[in-house]
Design an enzyme around this catalytic site. Structure first.
Site, PDB file in Angstrom:
ATOM      1  N   CYS A 118       0.861  -1.182   0.000  1.00 21.18           N
ATOM      2  CA  CYS A 118       0.000   0.000   0.000  1.00 21.18           C
ATOM      3  C   CYS A 118       0.896   1.230   0.000  1.00 21.18           C
ATOM      4  CB  CYS A 118      -0.878  -0.025   1.247  1.00 21.18           C
ATOM      5  SG  CYS A 118      -1.936   1.424   1.402  1.00 21.18           S
ATOM      6  N   HIS A 170      -9.126  -3.530  -2.304  1.00 20.42           N
ATOM      7  CA  HIS A 170      -8.169  -2.731  -1.531  1.00 20.42           C
ATOM      8  C   HIS A 170      -8.558  -1.244  -1.542  1.00 20.42           C
ATOM      9  CE1 HIS A 170      -3.787  -1.953  -0.283  1.00 20.42           C
ATOM     10  NE2 HIS A 170      -4.265  -0.754  -0.526  1.00 20.42           N
ATOM     11  N   GLU A 171      -8.919  -0.736  -2.722  1.00 21.52           N
ATOM     12  CA  GLU A 171      -9.231   0.702  -2.838  1.00 21.52           C
ATOM     13  C   GLU A 171     -10.577   1.041  -2.195  1.00 21.52           C
ATOM     14  OE1 GLU A 171      -6.838   2.589  -3.574  1.00 21.52           O
ATOM     15  OE2 GLU A 171      -5.643   0.877  -4.190  1.00 21.52           O
ATOM     16  N   HIS A 228     -10.201   1.343   1.431  1.00 19.24           N
ATOM     17  CA  HIS A 228      -9.649   2.643   1.833  1.00 19.24           C
ATOM     18  C   HIS A 228     -10.762   3.664   2.051  1.00 19.24           C
ATOM     19  CE1 HIS A 228      -5.330   2.624   1.914  1.00 19.24           C
ATOM     20  NE2 HIS A 228      -5.207   2.117   0.712  1.00 19.24           N
TER      21      HIS A 228
HETATM   22 ZN    ZN Z   1      -3.596   1.156  -0.143  1.00 15.54          ZN
END
Ligand code: ZN
Length: 181
Positions: A102, A144-145, A148
């Site tokens: 990341c 993953h995004e 976030h």
């Molecule tokens: Zn990340």
């Protein structure tokens, strides 16, 4: 073009839920500028994704792109795309483990189980609703995004904390073996 300064692990914005973007914002110069700078920042950092919280913005926006990079030499190129107000609407039953890093955790990698495929709904830069089914690594980047934007980071999903390693050790132990295959 300037590289945007990145927020790092520990910054509360990475733990906050992003704010829904009003679609009229997509028609502004500010949005065009943000989009260009986010893609540029992601590329310069050799990332495959960047969420707005990582550049200190609380908007529900992320950019994604698969390009061949030194640590991902065998990737299938895809993108760049910008996703606005994304959400996952369907998950596969199966999960697969894969290495993740990341841009807010410099020099760290960990083994993360993710859904093998997901169906994602988001708005594109023209304000059109897109429904996309993603599989494999692209599905991993989406998860993953979108995490976030909900204040979740990848190490929250690491099953075995013993798999968390530095980039140096990752290159030595994992990447060198992949290259020999
Ligand atoms: Zn990340």
């Amino acid at each position: 073009m300037k590289v945007l300064p990145r927020t790092e692990f520990g910054n509360p914005i990475l733990r906050a839920k992003a704010k829904k973007v009003p679609l009229k914002f997509l028609k502004t110069k500010k949005f065009q500028e943000l989009k260009k700078q986010m893609i540029y920042t992601m590329r310069r950092a050799h990332g495959v994704g960047l969420a707005a919280s990582q550049i200190n913005s609380s908007l529900a926006i992320a950019v994604m792109e698969m390009r061949r990079t030194p640590t991902r030499p065998d990737i299938e190129p895809k993108g760049p795309i910008i996703i606005i107000n994304p959400r996952i609407v369907k998950y596969s039953s199966k999960k697969v483990s894969g290495w993740e890093g990341c841009l807010s955790f410099r020099g760290v990698r960990g083994l993360v189980p993710r859904f093998e495929s997901v169906t994602v709904e988001y708005y594109n830069e023209d304000g059109k609703k897109v429904v996309e089914k993603a599989t494999g690594f692209w599905a991993r980047v989406f998860q993953h995004e979108i995490d976030h934007l909900n204040g979740t980071v990848y190490i929250d999903h690491v099953d075995d904390t013993k798999t968390i390693i530095t980039l140096g050790e990752f290159k030595k132990r994992i990447l060198s073996k992949k290259k020999k295959k």
